[in-house]
Design a protein around this motif. Structure first.
Motif, PDB file in Angstrom:
ATOM      1  N   LEU A  62     -18.765   1.417  14.649  1.00  0.00           N
ATOM      2  CA  LEU A  62     -17.743   0.956  15.596  1.00  0.00           C
ATOM      3  C   LEU A  62     -16.890   2.142  16.044  1.00  0.00           C
ATOM      4  O   LEU A  62     -16.618   2.314  17.226  1.00  0.00           O
ATOM      5  CB  LEU A  62     -16.878  -0.131  14.965  1.00  0.00           C
ATOM      6  CG  LEU A  62     -17.561  -1.489  14.824  1.00  0.00           C
ATOM      7  CD1 LEU A  62     -16.691  -2.452  14.037  1.00  0.00           C
ATOM      8  CD2 LEU A  62     -17.863  -2.071  16.196  1.00  0.00           C
ATOM      9  N   ASN A  66     -16.644   3.927  19.692  1.00  0.00           N
ATOM     10  CA  ASN A  66     -15.360   4.262  20.317  1.00  0.00           C
ATOM     11  C   ASN A  66     -15.373   5.716  20.799  1.00  0.00           C
ATOM     12  O   ASN A  66     -14.926   6.016  21.901  1.00  0.00           O
ATOM     13  CB  ASN A  66     -14.200   4.102  19.324  1.00  0.00           C
ATOM     14  CG  ASN A  66     -13.619   2.698  19.304  1.00  0.00           C
ATOM     15  OD1 ASN A  66     -12.570   2.448  19.888  1.00  0.00           O
ATOM     16  ND2 ASN A  66     -14.290   1.778  18.634  1.00  0.00           N
ATOM     17  N   CYS A 142     -10.010  -1.786  10.614  1.00  0.00           N
ATOM     18  CA  CYS A 142     -10.726  -0.967  11.597  1.00  0.00           C
ATOM     19  C   CYS A 142     -10.125  -1.131  12.978  1.00  0.00           C
ATOM     20  O   CYS A 142      -9.954  -0.155  13.713  1.00  0.00           O
ATOM     21  CB  CYS A 142     -12.197  -1.355  11.640  1.00  0.00           C
ATOM     22  SG  CYS A 142     -13.035  -1.000  10.123  1.00  0.00           S
ATOM     23  N   ALA A 146      -8.528   1.836  15.132  1.00  0.00           N
ATOM     24  CA  ALA A 146      -9.044   2.183  16.461  1.00  0.00           C
ATOM     25  C   ALA A 146      -7.950   2.030  17.513  1.00  0.00           C
ATOM     26  O   ALA A 146      -7.719   2.942  18.312  1.00  0.00           O
ATOM     27  CB  ALA A 146     -10.250   1.309  16.805  1.00  0.00           C
TER      28      ALA A 146
END
Ligand SMILES: *[C@@H]1O[C@H](CO)[C@@H](O)[C@H](O)[C@H]1NC(C)=O
Length: 318
Positions: A62, A66, A142, A146
């Motif tokens: 993930l 990104n 997460c 992020a």
């Protein structure tokens, strides 16, 4: 925007480009076009593969997608304009265009600093406390990490852009660079830039130096716990997932620190242009390759996708 300011008479900046040498322009155009296309392809593939493959729905991928998403915009804010300039006699960029480029570049650059930290923390938890990995790196954390990275990058960029917009630009307007980057823009201001330079230095402490030191500390822990793994196969496996991160961190932070952490000296010389090329064009292109070529999960996922397309049962190759 800024061009309505009383003291600013510059409506457009002229970029010197990578080199003034005329014969080189076509060659550079081709080289950078290839780099740009490779970068787009690699990063789009990473995003697609981590979306499609269920085995890649992990924090690491993930964050990696990104990073790919960011790299696509990062190079796209610089390279297309650069490609046009290779083919044009007059390499101009409007005042607003220049400040937009400045803003996007600083925003994504800051976000990348924090994302690399998030990725290092993810590897730290995976290697140093593997048994608690799923409880520590849960989706809510997460998403916080992020979104925190993106908000941090945005705040950094807003501060610098607002401070830069307070300056006056009354000529000359010829910038010895290939895109509007802060040190080159500051050189052209006809008002005092010492406040801007101080703000840049202090922000860089929080956006560049702090994450960099935290990354160094996590890698210190990671490396010492890898050295404690008793089997050499286990050591190799743990090390291979981290080596790619270390390469990316060294490339990206190395050049940024070289550019932005020199107090009082923001002169944009030719070697600075080369350093900038590294983190704005070369690293975004290399990221997907560095992360995937060394990585068995991605290879397996990629093979899995192509085999599924060919109608081969996914379980047969496992
Ligand atoms: C970025 O990471 C967050 C949190 O892990 C995730 O939810 C999101 O889908 C990612 N975005 C992209 C574009 O990959």
């Amino acid at each position: 925007m800024g061009h309505t300011r009383l003291n600013t008479t510059v409506h457009e900046f002229i970029l010197v480009g990578l080199t003034g040498c005329q014969d080189m322009q076509i060659i550079l155009f081709v080289v950078f076009l290839i780099c740009y296309l490779a970068s787009l392809t690699g990063n789009v593939l990473i995003i697609l593969i981590s979306r499609i493959s269920p085995q890649l729905h992990t924090p690491m991928y993930l964050f990696l997608s990104n990073l790919s998403f960011l790299d696509i915009w990062y190079t796209s804010s610089i390279v297309p304009k650069m490609l046009i300039h290779f083919l044009s006699v007059k390499k101009g960029i409007s005042f607003d265009g220049c400040f937009t480029q400045l803003f996007i570049h600083l925003c994504l650059g800051g976000t990348e600093c924090y994302l690399l930290l998030a990725m290092a923390y993810d590897r730290y938890v995976a290697i140093c406390s593997p048994l608690h990995y799923t409880t520590i790196m849960h989706p809510a954390l997460c998403i916080k990490m992020a979104s925190g990275s993106w908000i941090g990058g945005l705040a950094n960029s807003l501060i610098h852009t607002i401070f830069a917009l307070q300056l006056s630009f009354c000529g000359p307007n010829i910038m010895n660079h290939f895109f509007c980057e802060m040190p080159a823009v500051l050189e052209l201001a006809c008002t005092d830039t010492s406040l801007n330079k101080t703000v840049i230095f202090f922000c860089a402490v929080f956006v560049v130096m702090l994450p960099f030191f935290l990354i160094l500390i996590t890698y210190g822990y990671i490396i010492s716990s890898i050295l404690n793994i008793s089997t050499s196969l286990g050591r190799q496996k743990a090390f291979s997932t981290c080596a790619s991160h270390i390469i990316v961190v060294a490339l990206f932070y190395g050049t940024i620190i070289f550019m932005y952490m020199r107090p009082g000296n923001t002169h944009v010389a030719n070697q600075d242009k080369m350093a900038t090329l590294f983190y704005s064009v070369v690293t975004p292109m290399l990221n997907p390759f560095i992360y995937t070529l060394r990585n068995q999960d991605v290879k397996a996922a990629f093979l899995g996708i192509t085999r599924k397309k060919e109608g081969v049962n996914k379980n047969t190759y496992k």
